[in-house]
Design an enzyme around this catalytic site. Structure first.
Site, PDB file in Angstrom:
ATOM      1  N   GLY A 116     -42.641  23.768 -42.332  1.00  0.00           N
ATOM      2  CA  GLY A 116     -41.570  23.791 -41.342  1.00  0.00           C
ATOM      3  C   GLY A 116     -41.561  25.129 -40.627  1.00  0.00           C
ATOM      4  O   GLY A 116     -42.460  25.979 -40.803  1.00  0.00           O
ATOM      5  N   ASP A 141     -36.421  16.299 -41.300  1.00  0.00           N
ATOM      6  CA  ASP A 141     -35.271  16.500 -40.408  1.00  0.00           C
ATOM      7  C   ASP A 141     -35.616  16.256 -38.931  1.00  0.00           C
ATOM      8  O   ASP A 141     -34.713  16.081 -38.120  1.00  0.00           O
ATOM      9  CB  ASP A 141     -34.720  17.929 -40.541  1.00  0.00           C
ATOM     10  CG  ASP A 141     -34.342  18.275 -41.966  1.00  0.00           C
ATOM     11  OD1 ASP A 141     -34.064  17.343 -42.736  1.00  0.00           O
ATOM     12  OD2 ASP A 141     -34.344  19.476 -42.311  1.00  0.00           O
ATOM     13  N   ARG A 176     -14.138  -2.492 -47.861  1.00  0.00           N
ATOM     14  CA  ARG A 176     -14.050  -1.031 -48.030  1.00  0.00           C
ATOM     15  C   ARG A 176     -14.689  -0.285 -46.862  1.00  0.00           C
ATOM     16  O   ARG A 176     -15.470  -0.856 -46.098  1.00  0.00           O
ATOM     17  CB  ARG A 176     -14.840  -0.613 -49.284  1.00  0.00           C
ATOM     18  CG  ARG A 176     -14.119  -0.856 -50.565  1.00  0.00           C
ATOM     19  CD  ARG A 176     -15.034  -0.519 -51.718  1.00  0.00           C
ATOM     20  NE  ARG A 176     -14.330  -0.626 -52.986  1.00  0.00           N
ATOM     21  CZ  ARG A 176     -14.912  -0.829 -54.152  1.00  0.00           C
ATOM     22  NH1 ARG A 176     -16.221  -0.956 -54.236  1.00  0.00           N
ATOM     23  NH2 ARG A 176     -14.208  -0.895 -55.255  1.00  0.00           N
ATOM     24  N   MET A 183     -29.450  13.515 -45.167  1.00  0.00           N
ATOM     25  CA  MET A 183     -29.949  14.882 -44.950  1.00  0.00           C
ATOM     26  C   MET A 183     -30.159  15.154 -43.464  1.00  0.00           C
ATOM     27  O   MET A 183     -29.818  14.318 -42.626  1.00  0.00           O
ATOM     28  CB  MET A 183     -31.245  15.082 -45.720  1.00  0.00           C
ATOM     29  CG  MET A 183     -31.050  15.316 -47.199  1.00  0.00           C
ATOM     30  SD  MET A 183     -32.640  15.698 -47.966  1.00  0.00           S
ATOM     31  CE  MET A 183     -32.094  16.364 -49.532  1.00  0.00           C
ATOM     32  N   HIS A 285     -32.225  13.569 -52.165  1.00  0.00           N
ATOM     33  CA  HIS A 285     -33.687  13.692 -52.165  1.00  0.00           C
ATOM     34  C   HIS A 285     -34.413  12.351 -52.217  1.00  0.00           C
ATOM     35  O   HIS A 285     -35.641  12.319 -52.051  1.00  0.00           O
ATOM     36  CB  HIS A 285     -34.132  14.589 -53.323  1.00  0.00           C
ATOM     37  CG  HIS A 285     -33.731  16.020 -53.115  1.00  0.00           C
ATOM     38  ND1 HIS A 285     -32.493  16.492 -53.448  1.00  0.00           N
ATOM     39  CD2 HIS A 285     -34.395  17.057 -52.546  1.00  0.00           C
ATOM     40  CE1 HIS A 285     -32.410  17.773 -53.117  1.00  0.00           C
ATOM     41  NE2 HIS A 285     -33.538  18.134 -52.570  1.00  0.00           N
TER      42      HIS A 285
HETATM   43  O1  F6P Z   1     -35.354  20.371 -44.566  1.00  0.00           O
HETATM   44  C1  F6P Z   1     -35.482  19.250 -45.386  1.00  0.00           C
HETATM   45  C2  F6P Z   1     -34.288  19.107 -46.287  1.00  0.00           C
HETATM   46  O2  F6P Z   1     -34.461  17.953 -47.072  1.00  0.00           O
HETATM   47  C3  F6P Z   1     -32.934  19.108 -45.574  1.00  0.00           C
HETATM   48  O3  F6P Z   1     -32.647  17.861 -44.986  1.00  0.00           O
HETATM   49  C4  F6P Z   1     -32.014  19.500 -46.697  1.00  0.00           C
HETATM   50  O4  F6P Z   1     -30.844  20.124 -46.226  1.00  0.00           O
HETATM   51  C5  F6P Z   1     -32.840  20.471 -47.477  1.00  0.00           C
HETATM   52  O5  F6P Z   1     -34.200  20.220 -47.162  1.00  0.00           O
HETATM   53  C6  F6P Z   1     -32.643  20.401 -48.971  1.00  0.00           C
HETATM   54  O6  F6P Z   1     -33.409  21.392 -49.530  1.00  0.00           O
HETATM   55  P1  F6P Z   1     -33.603  21.543 -51.122  1.00  0.00           P
HETATM   56  O7  F6P Z   1     -34.572  20.473 -51.534  1.00  0.00           O
HETATM   57  O8  F6P Z   1     -34.169  22.899 -51.270  1.00  0.00           O
HETATM   58  O9  F6P Z   1     -32.268  21.355 -51.733  1.00  0.00           O
END
Ligand code: F6P
Length: 361
Positions: A116, A141, A176, A183, A285
C-alpha cells in the site's frame, strides 16, 4: 542505458490482500520466462534487514498459489527500515543503510514491492539510496490514487455482499435493523460497493458525514410503507457530522490507529430513535482472508507481469496502475501520501441516492 536486470527481489508489505500470491506467481513466472532470477524477501523489508530471511523463488515454488489468500512471503506493517521498532529502550533504529548493503550482498538488481501507500513510500525512499524498484499497489480499501482499482477490493466487496445477502433474510424474519460494519480505513469504497450490490437501505461512508436523525427517519419511513426491516452498512471510518471516528486503539509512531466500533455505536443509538431492535455485525478480517475472486486474480496477474516488463525496460520508481482497460505505469512520487476517496458528487453516489439509499447526509 541502465544495466540489464538479471536478479530481482520481491516483497509484500502492509496488511494482506487477496491476490498477493497471484502477483508473486506472475512476477516469478514472467521473470523466469525472461531469464531473470527471483528472490523472495520475507515479512516485508525484514528480508532485506535480515538477508537470511530470503529464498530463491522458481516457478516450482509458486505452483498452486494463484488461488490462495495471504502471502507466501509473509508480511508486516511494523517493519519500516527507516524507523525499525526494536523492543529496546532506545526506540526505533534506522536500518536503511543495512537494507541497501544487503540488497547488493544478495546480488539483486531491482525490487518488486507489493504494498500500500506506506510500503511504496518506504521503497521509494530506498530507491533514492540506489535500490531500483517497481511498485504494485495492494489494498482491499481501494484507496490508492492513480489506479482505478487495487486487487483485493473485489474479493472484500464480494464477501461483504454475501454477508449482507445473508443478513437480509434474518433481518426480515425478525423485523430488525442490522448494522454491518465493513473495513476501508478512511475511504468508503467497500461500504458503497457492497451496500449497493447487497441492496442496503442505508450506507454510511467517511466522505459523507451522517446525521443519525436522517438515518432513523429513513428507517421509520420504510416501516410506514411496510418494510419492517432495514440494513445499514457502515464503513469503519464513517462518522457523524461534527463528530469523530470510533477507534479501537490510538496510533503510535510505528502503528496506524485501529478503527472499529462504529457499527455497535450506531446500532445502540438507532434503537431508541427507531423503536426497533437493532443488531450489529463486524465483518473485520473475514473480508481480507480467503481465496481471491477471478477479477482479483486477473488484475494481480496483470500487475505482476507488467512489473517485470517495466524492470526489463529499466523503468524504475513507478507503480503499475489500472487505467481501464489498460495497465500502465505511474510515478510513485505522484502516489505517496495521498488517499483516493469516494467523490461525494460521483455518479455512483448519485445512482445510490436515485435508487433510494440513504447516506444520512
Ligand atoms: O488497509 C486494509 C485494512 O484491512 C483496513 O481496511 C483496516 O482498517 C486495516 O487494514 C486493519 O489493519 P490490521 O489488520 O492491522 O488491524
Amino acid at each position: 542505458m541502465s544495466t540489464p536486470v538479471r536478479r530481482i527481489g520481491i516483497l509484500t508489505g502492509g496488511g494482506d490482500a487477496p491476490g498477493l500470491n497471484a502477483v508473486i506467481r506472475a512476477v516469478v513466472k514472467s521473470a523466469f520466462n525472461a531469464g531473470i532470477e527471483c528472490v523472495g524477501l520475507e515479512d516485508s523489508f525484514d528480508g532485506l534487514i535480515y538477508p537470511e530471511r530470503s529464498r530463491p523463488l522458481t516457478p516450482r515454488d509458486v505452483t498452486g498459489i494463484l488461488r490462495l489468500g495471504g502471502t507466501i512471503l509473509g508480511t508486516t506493517n511494523r517493519g519500516n527500515p527507516f524507523a525499525y521498532p526494536l523492543d529496546t529502550a532506545d526506540g526505533p533504529v534506522d536500518y536503511s543503510d543495512r537494507c541497501v548493503e544487503n540488497f547488493h550482498k544478495l546480488g539483486l538488481d531491482a525490487l518488486v514491492v507489493i504494498g500500500g501507500d506506506g510500503t511504496l513510500a518506504i521503497a521509494y525512499e530506498l530507491q533514492k539510496r540506489g535500490v531500483p524498484m517497481v511498485g504494485v499497489p495492494k489494498t482491499i480499501d481501494n484507496d490508492i490514487v492513480e489506479t482505478t482499482m487495487t486487487f483485493g477490493f473485489d474479493t472484500a466487496v464480494s464477501f461483504a455482499t454475501e454477508a449482507i445477502d445473508r443478513l437480509h433474510s434474518t433481518a426480515e424474519a425478525h423485523h430488525r435493523v442490522m448494522v454491518v460494519e465493513v473495513m476501508g480505513r478512511y475511504a468508503g469504497w467497500i461500504a458503497l460497493h457492497s451496500g449497493m450490490a447487497g441492496g442496503a437501505d442505508v450506507v454510511l461512508i467517511p466522505e459523507l458525514p451522517y446525521h443519525l436523525d436522517r438515518v432513523s427517519e429513513h428507517i421509520r419511513a420504510r416501516e410506514r410503507w411496510g418494510a419492517r426491516f432495514s440494513i445499514v452498512v457502515a464503513a469503519e471510518g464513517a462518522h457523524p457530522a461534527g463528530g469523530g471516528r470510533v477507534l479501537q486503539t490510538a496510533g503510535t509512531p510505528d502503528r496506524m490507529e485501529r478503527l472499529g466500533g462504529i457499527g455497535e455505536q450506531i446500532a445502540r443509538a438507532l434503537e431508541p430513535l427507531t423503536g426497533k431492535e437493532c443488531r450489529h455485525v463486524v465483518l473485520g478480517h473475514l473480508q481480507r482472508g480467503g481465496t481471491p475472486t477471478s477479477y482479483d486474480r486477473v488484475l494481480a496477474t496483470r500487475f505482476g507481469s507488467y512489473a517485470v516488463e517495466l524492470l526489463q525496460a529499466g523503468h524504475f520508481g513507478v507503480m503499475t496502475a489500472l487505467h481501464s482497460p489498460n495497465v500502465v505505469a505511474v510515478p510513485i512520487a505522484s502516489v505517496v501520501g495521498r488517499t483516493r476517496n469516494v467523490p461525494p458528487d460521483s455518479d455512483i453516489v448519485r445512482t445510490a441516492k436515485h435508487v433510494g439509499i440513504c447516506f444520512g447526509d
